[in-house]
Enzyme design. Structure first.
Site, PDB file in Angstrom:
ATOM      1  N   ARG A 199      47.822  32.202  38.687  1.00  0.00           N
ATOM      2  CA  ARG A 199      46.693  32.918  39.258  1.00  0.00           C
ATOM      3  C   ARG A 199      45.390  32.323  38.725  1.00  0.00           C
ATOM      4  O   ARG A 199      45.196  32.239  37.512  1.00  0.00           O
ATOM      5  CB  ARG A 199      46.783  34.407  38.890  1.00  0.00           C
ATOM      6  CG  ARG A 199      45.609  35.195  39.386  1.00  0.00           C
ATOM      7  CD  ARG A 199      45.679  36.677  39.053  1.00  0.00           C
ATOM      8  NE  ARG A 199      44.392  37.234  39.441  1.00  0.00           N
ATOM      9  CZ  ARG A 199      43.812  38.283  38.897  1.00  0.00           C
ATOM     10  NH1 ARG A 199      44.430  38.956  37.939  1.00  0.00           N
ATOM     11  NH2 ARG A 199      42.633  38.689  39.304  1.00  0.00           N
ATOM     12  N   HIS A 227      36.287  37.061  40.853  1.00  0.00           N
ATOM     13  CA  HIS A 227      36.556  37.561  39.499  1.00  0.00           C
ATOM     14  C   HIS A 227      35.214  37.581  38.757  1.00  0.00           C
ATOM     15  O   HIS A 227      35.010  36.863  37.785  1.00  0.00           O
ATOM     16  CB  HIS A 227      37.599  36.677  38.807  1.00  0.00           C
ATOM     17  CG  HIS A 227      38.296  37.317  37.642  1.00  0.00           C
ATOM     18  ND1 HIS A 227      39.667  37.435  37.555  1.00  0.00           N
ATOM     19  CD2 HIS A 227      37.818  37.877  36.507  1.00  0.00           C
ATOM     20  CE1 HIS A 227      40.000  38.023  36.412  1.00  0.00           C
ATOM     21  NE2 HIS A 227      38.884  38.302  35.751  1.00  0.00           N
ATOM     22  N   GLU A 237      39.728  43.746  39.494  1.00  0.00           N
ATOM     23  CA  GLU A 237      39.308  44.906  38.705  1.00  0.00           C
ATOM     24  C   GLU A 237      37.953  45.465  39.110  1.00  0.00           C
ATOM     25  O   GLU A 237      36.978  45.374  38.354  1.00  0.00           O
ATOM     26  CB  GLU A 237      39.285  44.550  37.217  1.00  0.00           C
ATOM     27  CG  GLU A 237      40.637  44.193  36.660  1.00  0.00           C
ATOM     28  CD  GLU A 237      40.674  44.171  35.133  1.00  0.00           C
ATOM     29  OE1 GLU A 237      39.625  44.289  34.501  1.00  0.00           O
ATOM     30  OE2 GLU A 237      41.782  44.037  34.591  1.00  0.00           O
ATOM     31  N   TYR A 277      47.222  46.859  30.817  1.00  0.00           N
ATOM     32  CA  TYR A 277      47.175  46.516  29.391  1.00  0.00           C
ATOM     33  C   TYR A 277      47.636  47.673  28.527  1.00  0.00           C
ATOM     34  O   TYR A 277      48.142  47.465  27.434  1.00  0.00           O
ATOM     35  CB  TYR A 277      45.751  46.098  29.001  1.00  0.00           C
ATOM     36  CG  TYR A 277      45.381  44.739  29.559  1.00  0.00           C
ATOM     37  CD1 TYR A 277      45.618  43.587  28.823  1.00  0.00           C
ATOM     38  CD2 TYR A 277      44.827  44.601  30.830  1.00  0.00           C
ATOM     39  CE1 TYR A 277      45.303  42.329  29.320  1.00  0.00           C
ATOM     40  CE2 TYR A 277      44.513  43.355  31.343  1.00  0.00           C
ATOM     41  CZ  TYR A 277      44.753  42.217  30.582  1.00  0.00           C
ATOM     42  OH  TYR A 277      44.454  40.974  31.090  1.00  0.00           O
ATOM     43  N   GLU A 300      48.008  41.057  35.749  1.00  0.00           N
ATOM     44  CA  GLU A 300      47.538  40.745  34.390  1.00  0.00           C
ATOM     45  C   GLU A 300      48.239  41.659  33.399  1.00  0.00           C
ATOM     46  O   GLU A 300      48.449  42.840  33.672  1.00  0.00           O
ATOM     47  CB  GLU A 300      46.025  40.987  34.221  1.00  0.00           C
ATOM     48  CG  GLU A 300      45.134  39.901  34.730  1.00  0.00           C
ATOM     49  CD  GLU A 300      43.650  40.176  34.449  1.00  0.00           C
ATOM     50  OE1 GLU A 300      43.331  40.779  33.403  1.00  0.00           O
ATOM     51  OE2 GLU A 300      42.836  39.778  35.293  1.00  0.00           O
TER      52      GLU A 300
HETATM   53  C1  FCB Z   1      40.777  41.931  32.184  1.00  0.00           C
HETATM   54  C2  FCB Z   1      39.973  40.908  32.947  1.00  0.00           C
HETATM   55  C3  FCB Z   1      40.190  39.499  32.454  1.00  0.00           C
HETATM   56  C4  FCB Z   1      40.260  39.440  30.947  1.00  0.00           C
HETATM   57  C5  FCB Z   1      41.269  40.432  30.429  1.00  0.00           C
HETATM   58  C6  FCB Z   1      41.445  40.399  28.931  1.00  0.00           C
HETATM   59  O1  FCB Z   1      40.175  43.176  32.286  1.00  0.00           O
HETATM   60  O2  FCB Z   1      40.316  40.945  34.314  1.00  0.00           O
HETATM   61  O3  FCB Z   1      39.169  38.697  32.970  1.00  0.00           O
HETATM   62  O4  FCB Z   1      39.014  39.657  30.420  1.00  0.00           O
HETATM   63  O5  FCB Z   1      40.888  41.723  30.805  1.00  0.00           O
END
Ligand code: FCB
Length: 516
Positions: free
Chosen positions: A124, A168, A213, A356, A411
């Site tokens: 990606r 992005h 995001e 995350y 991610e």
């Molecule tokens: C996400 C972002 C990416 C990076 C990670 C750690 O929120 O999309 O660009 O900063 O966190």
């Protein structure tokens, strides 16, 4: 927190079981904080026997243009809001910039070779809008477009599926000066850009993400102002920017579909922070599910910005904003013109989720939900983010339940304090353990029937972590920034063998006394 109804209201037995984790899976197995020694779940003996992921599951890594590319003023590239923001004193740690970053523009061939060695099947990356359209609209910078074309060719030659993100966060500066995300011209400009990209790359690119995001983007850009362009706007304005961002997403989907040379797989990469049941009880699971999609008033303030999920997903997948959110916003709710929600709700092929971690929640005495503070000493990444592997189980499960879409993890990862050891290698056991735990949770979601497209680890390379500069290392490949030399970390080798087994080499979950 106050909510209008009890979490057990209208709960059928099936629903109850679906949130209660009524399976062999015990979340306690994944929690470091609950006493299971880490060695029990580190990738060691006792691997699973059958691969927990489907044969066509994509294994990859994720990056973004400004964070890796460099070449900020080369070959006709226009400026983005980040190129300007990083020059403002005090905005970026140590006054760093992404001017050179990982120098990916010049070193992409070497990086693709590393990806090949790791056995990645997907990569990606994002396209820098001002590299392709220096003014944001109008004349195309062919050299910029050619770079992405060469990258796509190199990926395909290595057997790696390109996953291209259109945006992005690096808004063309010229468009920012023309009103940017606060003007309803932006969706049209974004669609025109999407047409250029789709025509140039869609003969070879099938996977697309429109916007990365939106919540973090609007939050950093216009709510807290800690990211480019660094503005603190009134709530009515930042919520309007959010609505305009959704419209841009919808218009871009239409543009890709209308101009793609082959059927496209299109999604949207949303950051999702599920609430997590504080215990294994069914009532807490129900409370957490309810809380994940709730929209209390304070979610729309800077302090609680990161808790809101439904606002960022319902319009795109259900074609409406959550009623509770509109009520909470009152006069600050964005103006919705006729046709807007239809534009926003375009048919998509998957739901891209950046996951995350999440927050702990339990059922409160009055049948609602309440947050439970993380216990003292709860495990943290180098960034200070809580390590909550359960998020990779509950998140996909509830997202699929609500939106009925296949889930693509676009991610997930952690920063750690990596450095080169005396033996010349970079040992990052925390990243291996983190990733194994999150993947085990994902495997369980898969085993319980959540359709999954793939997993993209953030990140391939250590890179420019926005306002944190180069202090947060997220890569599976170490970058020595003064020289830009790459060293695959232990995690890169671990990931390679895990990919080879399609997840079968992940450890078995350890048995925890007293649990089924
Ligand atoms: C996400 C972002 C990416 C990076 C990670 C750690 O929120 O999309 O660009 O900063 O966190």
């Amino acid at each position: 927190m106050t909510r209008p109804r009890s979490i057990l209201h209208n709960f059928t037995r099936r629903e109850f079981l679906s949130v209660s984790g009524a399976s062999a899976f015990s979340l306690a197995n994944l929690r470091l904080a609950q006493g299971a020694p880490t060695s029990q779940t580190s990738p060691a003996p006792g691997a699973q026997t059958t691969p927990p992921f489907s044969k066509d599951f994509l294994w990859g890594a994720a990056t973004s243009a400004y964070q890796i590319e460099g070449a900020a003023r080369e070959d006709g590239k226009g400026l983005s809001v980040w190129d300007e923001f990083v020059r403002k004193p005090g905005k970026i740690r140590d006054g760093q910039t992404g001017d050179v970053a990982c120098d990916f523009c010049h070193r992409y061939a070497e990086d693709v070779a590393h990806m090949g060695e790791m056995g990645l099947t997907a990569f990606r990356f994002s396209i820098s809008w001002p590299r392709v359209l220096p003014g944001g609209t109008g004349a195309v910078n062919q050299k910029g477009l050619d770079f992405y074309s060469r990258l796509v060719d190199a990926l395909l030659a290595a057997g790696i599926a390109p996953v291209a993100t259109l945006f992005h966060w690096d808004t063309p500066l010229a468009l920012h000066h023309r009103g940017g995300w606060l003007t309803r011209d932006m969706p049209r400009w974004f669609a025109d850009y999407a047409v250029v990209i789709a025509r140039a790359l869609s003969d070879r690119v099938t996977y697309w993400l429109t916007i990365n995001e939106p919540r973090s983007f609007i939050g950093g850009a216009y709510v807290t102002g800690v990211q480019a362009p660094g503005e603190k706007r009134a709530r009515a304005e930042y919520m309007r920017a959010a609505h305009i961002t959704f419209l841009a997403h919808g218009r871009a989907v239409q543009a890709i579909r209308a101009n793609a040379h082959q059927p496209a797989q299109i999604g949207y990469a949303c950051d999702v922070s599920p609430s997590l049941p504080a215990t294994d009880s069914a009532v807490d699971a129900a409370a957490a599910r309810e809380s994940t999609f709730a929209s209390p008033l304070d979610h729309f303030s800077g302090a609680h910005w990161w808790r809101e999920n439904a606002w960022w997903l319902d319009p795109v997948f259900l074609g409406r904003y959550p009623d509770a959110a509109l009520t909470a916003l009152g006069k600050d709710a964005p103006e919705i013109l006729p046709g807007d929600m239809e534009t926003i709700r375009q048919p998509l092929d998957f739901l891209g989720a950046n996951i995350y971690g999440g927050w702990l929640v339990r059922a409160s005495a009055n049948g609602e939900f309440e947050e439970v503070h993380f216990p003292a000493g709860f495990p943290l990444t180098a960034f200070g983010w809580q390590i909550t592997p359960d998020a990779m189980y509950w998140g996909p499960k509830w997202l699929h339940e609500r939106y009925k879409m296949p889930i693509f993890i676009t991610e997930n990862g952690c920063s750690s304090r990596d450095s080169v050891s005396l033996d010349g290698k970079v040992h990052d056991p925390q990243r291996i353990d983190f990733t194994a735990r999150y993947l085990l949770a994902l495997a369980q979601a898969s085993a319980e029937g959540v359709p999954l497209r793939g997993y993209l680890h953030w990140s391939l390379l250590d890179n420019f972590e926005w306002q944190e500069g180069y202090t947060q290392r997220f890569g599976m490949i170490f970058v020595d920034f003064p020289t830009r030399r790459r060293i695959p970390k232990d995690s890169a080798h671990w990931y390679a063998s895990m990919i080879k087994s399609n997840g079968a080499s992940l450890p078995r979950l350890p048995a925890v006394a007293g649990l089924p």
